[in-house]
Design a protein around this motif. Structure first.
Motif, PDB file in Angstrom:
ATOM      1  N   GLU A  68       0.830  -1.207   0.000  1.00  0.00           N
ATOM      2  CA  GLU A  68       0.000   0.000   0.000  1.00  0.00           C
ATOM      3  C   GLU A  68       0.868   1.262   0.000  1.00  0.00           C
ATOM      4  O   GLU A  68       0.505   2.279  -0.594  1.00  0.00           O
ATOM      5  CB  GLU A  68      -0.911   0.011   1.226  1.00  0.00           C
ATOM      6  CG  GLU A  68      -1.918  -1.124   1.293  1.00  0.00           C
ATOM      7  CD  GLU A  68      -3.044  -0.971   0.284  1.00  0.00           C
ATOM      8  OE1 GLU A  68      -3.184   0.125  -0.307  1.00  0.00           O
ATOM      9  OE2 GLU A  68      -3.783  -1.948   0.066  1.00  0.00           O
ATOM     10  N   LEU A  69       2.003   1.180   0.653  1.00  0.00           N
ATOM     11  CA  LEU A  69       2.886   2.341   0.769  1.00  0.00           C
ATOM     12  C   LEU A  69       3.495   2.732  -0.562  1.00  0.00           C
ATOM     13  O   LEU A  69       3.605   3.929  -0.874  1.00  0.00           O
ATOM     14  CB  LEU A  69       3.989   2.027   1.788  1.00  0.00           C
ATOM     15  CG  LEU A  69       5.114   3.046   1.949  1.00  0.00           C
ATOM     16  CD1 LEU A  69       4.559   4.405   2.365  1.00  0.00           C
ATOM     17  CD2 LEU A  69       6.145   2.539   2.957  1.00  0.00           C
ATOM     18  N   VAL A  70       3.888   1.763  -1.359  1.00  0.00           N
ATOM     19  CA  VAL A  70       4.591   2.049  -2.614  1.00  0.00           C
ATOM     20  C   VAL A  70       3.780   2.995  -3.496  1.00  0.00           C
ATOM     21  O   VAL A  70       4.312   3.946  -4.077  1.00  0.00           O
ATOM     22  CB  VAL A  70       4.897   0.738  -3.363  1.00  0.00           C
ATOM     23  CG1 VAL A  70       5.384   1.022  -4.779  1.00  0.00           C
ATOM     24  CG2 VAL A  70       5.946  -0.072  -2.605  1.00  0.00           C
ATOM     25  N   GLY A  71       2.477   2.773  -3.567  1.00  0.00           N
ATOM     26  CA  GLY A  71       1.644   3.627  -4.406  1.00  0.00           C
ATOM     27  C   GLY A  71       1.359   4.991  -3.819  1.00  0.00           C
ATOM     28  O   GLY A  71       0.826   5.879  -4.507  1.00  0.00           O
ATOM     29  N   ARG A  72       1.692   5.189  -2.528  1.00  0.00           N
ATOM     30  CA  ARG A  72       1.411   6.463  -1.866  1.00  0.00           C
ATOM     31  C   ARG A  72       2.603   7.406  -1.828  1.00  0.00           C
ATOM     32  O   ARG A  72       2.464   8.532  -1.373  1.00  0.00           O
ATOM     33  CB  ARG A  72       0.905   6.197  -0.443  1.00  0.00           C
ATOM     34  CG  ARG A  72      -0.538   5.702  -0.414  1.00  0.00           C
ATOM     35  CD  ARG A  72      -0.933   5.221   0.976  1.00  0.00           C
ATOM     36  NE  ARG A  72      -2.371   5.031   1.086  1.00  0.00           N
ATOM     37  CZ  ARG A  72      -3.023   3.988   0.602  1.00  0.00           C
ATOM     38  NH1 ARG A  72      -2.341   3.028  -0.025  1.00  0.00           N
ATOM     39  NH2 ARG A  72      -4.326   3.875   0.735  1.00  0.00           N
ATOM     40  N   LEU A  73       3.744   6.946  -2.234  1.00  0.00           N
ATOM     41  CA  LEU A  73       4.928   7.812  -2.293  1.00  0.00           C
ATOM     42  C   LEU A  73       4.940   8.482  -3.660  1.00  0.00           C
ATOM     43  O   LEU A  73       5.371   7.912  -4.651  1.00  0.00           O
ATOM     44  CB  LEU A  73       6.199   6.994  -2.046  1.00  0.00           C
ATOM     45  CG  LEU A  73       6.320   6.428  -0.632  1.00  0.00           C
ATOM     46  CD1 LEU A  73       7.477   5.451  -0.538  1.00  0.00           C
ATOM     47  CD2 LEU A  73       6.473   7.537   0.394  1.00  0.00           C
ATOM     48  N   GLY A  74       4.407   9.687  -3.698  1.00  0.00           N
ATOM     49  CA  GLY A  74       4.087  10.346  -4.957  1.00  0.00           C
ATOM     50  C   GLY A  74       5.278  10.871  -5.721  1.00  0.00           C
ATOM     51  O   GLY A  74       6.440  10.731  -5.329  1.00  0.00           O
ATOM     52  N   ALA A  75       4.948  11.496  -6.826  1.00  0.00           N
ATOM     53  CA  ALA A  75       5.955  12.084  -7.701  1.00  0.00           C
ATOM     54  C   ALA A  75       6.774  13.105  -6.908  1.00  0.00           C
ATOM     55  O   ALA A  75       6.282  13.765  -6.002  1.00  0.00           O
ATOM     56  CB  ALA A  75       5.278  12.741  -8.896  1.00  0.00           C
ATOM     57  N   GLY A  76       8.021  13.229  -7.292  1.00  0.00           N
ATOM     58  CA  GLY A  76       8.907  14.155  -6.594  1.00  0.00           C
ATOM     59  C   GLY A  76       9.813  13.450  -5.603  1.00  0.00           C
ATOM     60  O   GLY A  76      10.748  14.064  -5.077  1.00  0.00           O
ATOM     61  N   TRP A  77       9.535  12.154  -5.348  1.00  0.00           N
ATOM     62  CA  TRP A  77      10.367  11.378  -4.429  1.00  0.00           C
ATOM     63  C   TRP A  77      10.989  10.209  -5.173  1.00  0.00           C
ATOM     64  O   TRP A  77      10.313   9.482  -5.899  1.00  0.00           O
ATOM     65  CB  TRP A  77       9.527  10.851  -3.262  1.00  0.00           C
ATOM     66  CG  TRP A  77       8.972  11.943  -2.414  1.00  0.00           C
ATOM     67  CD1 TRP A  77       7.719  12.477  -2.493  1.00  0.00           C
ATOM     68  CD2 TRP A  77       9.658  12.666  -1.405  1.00  0.00           C
ATOM     69  NE1 TRP A  77       7.573  13.483  -1.581  1.00  0.00           N
ATOM     70  CE2 TRP A  77       8.750  13.624  -0.893  1.00  0.00           C
ATOM     71  CE3 TRP A  77      10.945  12.602  -0.869  1.00  0.00           C
ATOM     72  CZ2 TRP A  77       9.093  14.514   0.119  1.00  0.00           C
ATOM     73  CZ3 TRP A  77      11.285  13.486   0.143  1.00  0.00           C
ATOM     74  CH2 TRP A  77      10.368  14.429   0.631  1.00  0.00           C
ATOM     75  N   ARG A  78      12.283  10.042  -4.993  1.00  0.00           N
ATOM     76  CA  ARG A  78      12.950   8.872  -5.548  1.00  0.00           C
ATOM     77  C   ARG A  78      12.726   7.720  -4.574  1.00  0.00           C
ATOM     78  O   ARG A  78      13.019   7.827  -3.376  1.00  0.00           O
ATOM     79  CB  ARG A  78      14.441   9.147  -5.730  1.00  0.00           C
ATOM     80  CG  ARG A  78      14.754  10.229  -6.747  1.00  0.00           C
ATOM     81  CD  ARG A  78      16.235  10.536  -6.760  1.00  0.00           C
ATOM     82  NE  ARG A  78      17.032   9.359  -7.085  1.00  0.00           N
ATOM     83  CZ  ARG A  78      18.271   9.155  -6.649  1.00  0.00           C
ATOM     84  NH1 ARG A  78      18.845  10.043  -5.833  1.00  0.00           N
ATOM     85  NH2 ARG A  78      18.937   8.072  -6.993  1.00  0.00           N
ATOM     86  N   VAL A  79      12.208   6.621  -5.086  1.00  0.00           N
ATOM     87  CA  VAL A  79      11.822   5.491  -4.239  1.00  0.00           C
ATOM     88  C   VAL A  79      12.494   4.227  -4.757  1.00  0.00           C
ATOM     89  O   VAL A  79      12.509   3.957  -5.959  1.00  0.00           O
ATOM     90  CB  VAL A  79      10.288   5.291  -4.226  1.00  0.00           C
ATOM     91  CG1 VAL A  79       9.906   4.097  -3.358  1.00  0.00           C
ATOM     92  CG2 VAL A  79       9.599   6.558  -3.723  1.00  0.00           C
ATOM     93  N   ARG A  80      13.037   3.464  -3.827  1.00  0.00           N
ATOM     94  CA  ARG A  80      13.627   2.173  -4.147  1.00  0.00           C
ATOM     95  C   ARG A  80      12.975   1.124  -3.252  1.00  0.00           C
ATOM     96  O   ARG A  80      12.818   1.344  -2.051  1.00  0.00           O
ATOM     97  CB  ARG A  80      15.141   2.204  -3.917  1.00  0.00           C
ATOM     98  CG  ARG A  80      15.863   0.896  -4.230  1.00  0.00           C
ATOM     99  CD  ARG A  80      17.344   1.034  -3.915  1.00  0.00           C
ATOM    100  NE  ARG A  80      17.994   2.012  -4.793  1.00  0.00           N
ATOM    101  CZ  ARG A  80      19.097   2.674  -4.477  1.00  0.00           C
ATOM    102  NH1 ARG A  80      19.668   2.493  -3.282  1.00  0.00           N
ATOM    103  NH2 ARG A  80      19.630   3.532  -5.322  1.00  0.00           N
ATOM    104  N   VAL A  81      12.601  -0.010  -3.820  1.00  0.00           N
ATOM    105  CA  VAL A  81      11.994  -1.098  -3.054  1.00  0.00           C
ATOM    106  C   VAL A  81      12.945  -2.279  -3.055  1.00  0.00           C
ATOM    107  O   VAL A  81      13.398  -2.726  -4.114  1.00  0.00           O
ATOM    108  CB  VAL A  81      10.632  -1.519  -3.635  1.00  0.00           C
ATOM    109  CG1 VAL A  81      10.012  -2.617  -2.783  1.00  0.00           C
ATOM    110  CG2 VAL A  81       9.690  -0.322  -3.712  1.00  0.00           C
ATOM    111  N   MET A  82      13.260  -2.778  -1.863  1.00  0.00           N
ATOM    112  CA  MET A  82      14.147  -3.931  -1.721  1.00  0.00           C
ATOM    113  C   MET A  82      13.330  -5.176  -1.421  1.00  0.00           C
ATOM    114  O   MET A  82      12.428  -5.158  -0.577  1.00  0.00           O
ATOM    115  CB  MET A  82      15.142  -3.694  -0.577  1.00  0.00           C
ATOM    116  CG  MET A  82      16.172  -4.810  -0.413  1.00  0.00           C
ATOM    117  SD  MET A  82      17.194  -4.612   1.084  1.00  0.00           S
ATOM    118  CE  MET A  82      16.175  -5.463   2.307  1.00  0.00           C
ATOM    119  N   ALA A  83      13.635  -6.263  -2.118  1.00  0.00           N
ATOM    120  CA  ALA A  83      12.918  -7.512  -1.888  1.00  0.00           C
ATOM    121  C   ALA A  83      13.810  -8.688  -2.258  1.00  0.00           C
ATOM    122  O   ALA A  83      14.676  -8.575  -3.134  1.00  0.00           O
ATOM    123  CB  ALA A  83      11.640  -7.568  -2.718  1.00  0.00           C
TER     124      ALA A  83
END
Length: 289
Positions: free
Chosen positions: A14-29
């Motif tokens: 749920e969090l991944v879709g809420r970190l909007g444009a303007g933020w660089r996001v990396r997901v580790m799995a």
């Protein structure tokens, strides 16, 4: 750069879709392919980087943390060690802040089960890590009701332990919304937030609500302790099963009925109810035929 661990988990997805444009996001799995599929589903493809990483692999941790300023940390191994390894790698990579998903049970003085002791220990590690920290302590998620879906679809029955005991369970979407704000805003360092739903509900009451929403009559059946132990034994190791039984007994005594307005204070809106969550997930419970 924000790093999200647990990206395919209940809150992380749920969090991944809420970190909007303007933020660089990396997901580790551990399985990047699963996360890549999720990123496409939530419409975050192109702005979310997916990397492989394992808490027990220092090289993969170092690579995942390179350039990260803020991290969302989710761990599940009650044997311990994952938090310690992650925090050491985060310090080495120059991470400034860690937001940790914990649980509300850590505040219950009567809670001394394996899971709660582990969670308290993980909180203590973060506090003395030298990093800025924020703790999110939700009650159990309303989405745990998905465990009832097979019996609701096939037999129109909900089976649970201590069905008349109240629990202020929380919508994981609210936890994700709080996490997104804490990760992207200043002013939360050194804070611990207890997150609940707007009211305490019981499994029997949830069964009634779910039946009304489905337009069918659902029957609630109380599990005995032995039946609950046998059901959980098929999914968890024996020490975890014992911890869950102890947690259920505390709920029966009213330890989980307290409601906070933390979700409202941090998001500006009322926390979501079980009924609202169930309405959005009715397809999972709709009986065949």
């Amino acid at each position: 750069m924000i790093l999200v661990t647990g990206g395919t988990g209940t809150v992380g997805r749920e969090l991944v879709g809420r970190l909007g444009a303007g933020w660089r996001v990396r997901v580790m799995a551990r399985d990047p392919a699963r996360v890549a599929g999720l990123v496409r589903v939530v419409g975050a493809a192109g702005r979310v980087e997916v990397v492989g990483g394992d808490y027990r692999d220092p090289r993969s941790l170092a690579a995942a943390l390179e350039g990260v300023q803020t991290a969302f940390l989710v761990t599940t191994d009650v044997a311990g060690g994952d938090d310690e390894r992650f925090l050491a790698a985060a310090r080495g990579a120059g991470v400034r802040r860690v937001v940790k998903l914990s649980a509300a049970a850590v505040l219950d003085e009567q809670a001394d089960d394996l899971i709660t002791r582990w969670q308290r220990g993980m909180e203590d590690l973060l506090r003395v890590s030298g990093l800025e920290w924020t703790l999110l302590r939700p009650r159990a998620f309303v989405s745990n009701a998905l465990a009832w879906a097979p019996s609701v679809r096939s037999a129109r029955i909900v089976r649970a332990l201590y069905g008349s005991s109240p629990h202020a369970c929380v919508d994981p979407r609210d936890v994700a919304e709080v996490a997104a704000r804490v990760l992207t805003q200043e002013g939360h360092a050194g804070c611990a937030y207890t997150l609940t739903g707007p009211e305490a509900v019981t499994a029997a009451g949830q069964t009634e609500q779910l039946g009304r929403l489905l337009g069918i009559r659902l029957r609630y059946e109380e599990l005995s302790l032995d039946e609950a132990r046998a059901a959980w034994a098929g999914r968890y190791p024996a020490p975890v099963v014992q911890a869950l039984l102890e947690s259920a007994q505390r709920q029966r005594a009213g330890a989980k009925a307290g409601v906070t307005d933390t979700v409202g204070a941090l998001t500006g809106r009322r926390a979501g109810s079980f009924g609202g969550w169930a309405r959005d997930h009715l397809a999972a419970f709709t009986p065949v035929g």
